[in-house]
Design a protein around this motif. Structure first.
Motif, PDB file in Angstrom:
ATOM      1  N   GLN A  88     -18.880   1.549   1.700  1.00  0.00           N
ATOM      2  CA  GLN A  88     -17.815   2.425   1.234  1.00  0.00           C
ATOM      3  C   GLN A  88     -17.406   2.018  -0.172  1.00  0.00           C
ATOM      4  O   GLN A  88     -17.006   0.886  -0.405  1.00  0.00           O
ATOM      5  N   VAL A  89     -17.534   2.947  -1.099  1.00  0.00           N
ATOM      6  CA  VAL A  89     -17.040   2.740  -2.457  1.00  0.00           C
ATOM      7  C   VAL A  89     -15.591   3.198  -2.440  1.00  0.00           C
ATOM      8  O   VAL A  89     -15.303   4.349  -2.101  1.00  0.00           O
ATOM      9  N   ILE A  90     -14.688   2.305  -2.773  1.00  0.00           N
ATOM     10  CA  ILE A  90     -13.264   2.586  -2.683  1.00  0.00           C
ATOM     11  C   ILE A  90     -12.705   2.885  -4.073  1.00  0.00           C
ATOM     12  O   ILE A  90     -12.852   2.080  -4.989  1.00  0.00           O
ATOM     13  N   CYS A  91     -12.068   4.039  -4.199  1.00  0.00           N
ATOM     14  CA  CYS A  91     -11.322   4.371  -5.414  1.00  0.00           C
ATOM     15  C   CYS A  91      -9.850   4.133  -5.086  1.00  0.00           C
ATOM     16  O   CYS A  91      -9.187   4.993  -4.497  1.00  0.00           O
ATOM     17  N   TRP A  92      -9.354   2.959  -5.409  1.00  0.00           N
ATOM     18  CA  TRP A  92      -8.003   2.547  -5.032  1.00  0.00           C
ATOM     19  C   TRP A  92      -6.945   3.497  -5.578  1.00  0.00           C
ATOM     20  O   TRP A  92      -5.929   3.736  -4.930  1.00  0.00           O
ATOM     21  N   ARG A  93      -7.180   4.041  -6.733  1.00  0.00           N
ATOM     22  CA  ARG A  93      -6.222   4.955  -7.352  1.00  0.00           C
ATOM     23  C   ARG A  93      -5.937   6.159  -6.467  1.00  0.00           C
ATOM     24  O   ARG A  93      -4.812   6.672  -6.439  1.00  0.00           O
ATOM     25  N   ASP A  94      -6.925   6.615  -5.717  1.00  0.00           N
ATOM     26  CA  ASP A  94      -6.796   7.837  -4.932  1.00  0.00           C
ATOM     27  C   ASP A  94      -6.318   7.623  -3.498  1.00  0.00           C
ATOM     28  O   ASP A  94      -6.168   8.591  -2.751  1.00  0.00           O
ATOM     29  N   LEU A  95      -6.073   6.382  -3.095  1.00  0.00           N
ATOM     30  CA  LEU A  95      -5.708   6.120  -1.705  1.00  0.00           C
ATOM     31  C   LEU A  95      -4.221   6.329  -1.457  1.00  0.00           C
ATOM     32  O   LEU A  95      -3.387   5.923  -2.263  1.00  0.00           O
ATOM     33  N   ASP A  96      -3.908   6.925  -0.309  1.00  0.00           N
ATOM     34  CA  ASP A  96      -2.503   7.010   0.100  1.00  0.00           C
ATOM     35  C   ASP A  96      -2.082   5.613   0.593  1.00  0.00           C
ATOM     36  O   ASP A  96      -2.938   4.763   0.857  1.00  0.00           O
ATOM     37  N   PRO A  97      -0.788   5.343   0.694  1.00  0.00           N
ATOM     38  CA  PRO A  97      -0.327   3.999   1.060  1.00  0.00           C
ATOM     39  C   PRO A  97      -0.905   3.463   2.378  1.00  0.00           C
ATOM     40  O   PRO A  97      -1.277   2.294   2.454  1.00  0.00           O
ATOM     41  N   LYS A  98      -1.014   4.281   3.398  1.00  0.00           N
ATOM     42  CA  LYS A  98      -1.554   3.827   4.689  1.00  0.00           C
ATOM     43  C   LYS A  98      -3.026   3.442   4.566  1.00  0.00           C
ATOM     44  O   LYS A  98      -3.446   2.387   5.046  1.00  0.00           O
ATOM     45  N   THR A  99      -3.807   4.285   3.906  1.00  0.00           N
ATOM     46  CA  THR A  99      -5.228   3.987   3.724  1.00  0.00           C
ATOM     47  C   THR A  99      -5.409   2.751   2.852  1.00  0.00           C
ATOM     48  O   THR A  99      -6.277   1.917   3.124  1.00  0.00           O
ATOM     49  N   ALA A 100      -4.587   2.611   1.818  1.00  0.00           N
ATOM     50  CA  ALA A 100      -4.666   1.423   0.957  1.00  0.00           C
ATOM     51  C   ALA A 100      -4.397   0.152   1.760  1.00  0.00           C
ATOM     52  O   ALA A 100      -5.097  -0.856   1.604  1.00  0.00           O
ATOM     53  N   THR A 101      -3.404   0.203   2.636  1.00  0.00           N
ATOM     54  CA  THR A 101      -3.102  -0.962   3.486  1.00  0.00           C
ATOM     55  C   THR A 101      -4.271  -1.274   4.403  1.00  0.00           C
ATOM     56  O   THR A 101      -4.662  -2.438   4.553  1.00  0.00           O
TER      57      THR A 101
END
Length: 125
Positions: free
Chosen positions: A20-33
């Motif tokens: 999974q390539v993660i684009c941190w900028r685009d994550l909602d708070p729950k997904t980021a956690t």
């Protein structure tokens, strides 16, 4: 000694699958956690496996965006080089890139000024 699939399961990666390539900028708070938790699980193994200290990966790594981005990218590369269809040379490529990444992590950690026991918040100007 755990099988490869057991290791991947323990690291929260499930069966061998596309990284999974993660684009941190685009994550909602729950997904980021959730992603930070997944990264932390891998990072616990990685720091132990490569015997890294707080000068490379400080305990407060998760509070520094640049470290999160770099470590997340490194995990994605690691995942990709151990896929079933990876080239036999991919793990060597990972270790070549690891050398560069570790230098960058040490530089960033040094600039941040965090230690094993003290966290210094970043000052944005």
């Amino acid at each position: 000694m755990p099988a490869d699939d057991d290791l991947l399961q323990a690291l929260g990666l499930g069966a061998l699958s596309d990284p999974q390539v993660i684009c941190w900028r685009d994550l909602d708070p729950k997904t980021a956690t959730d992603e930070l938790d997944r990264l932390a699980t891998w990072l616990d193994w990685f720091v132990d496996r490569y015997y890294l200290d707080h000068k490379t990966v400080p305990p407060c790594w998760h509070a520094h965006g640049a470290l999160v981005e770099e470590l997340s990218a490194l995990r994605t590369l690691w995942e990709a080089c151990y896929l079933e269809d990876a080239a036999p040379s991919d793990p060597i490529g990972f270790h070549r890139d690891l050398d560069t990444t570790l230098r960058r992590l040490r530089e960033w950690t040094s600039r941040l000024g965090c230690s094993r026991i003290n966290h210094r918040p970043e000052m944005h100007t």
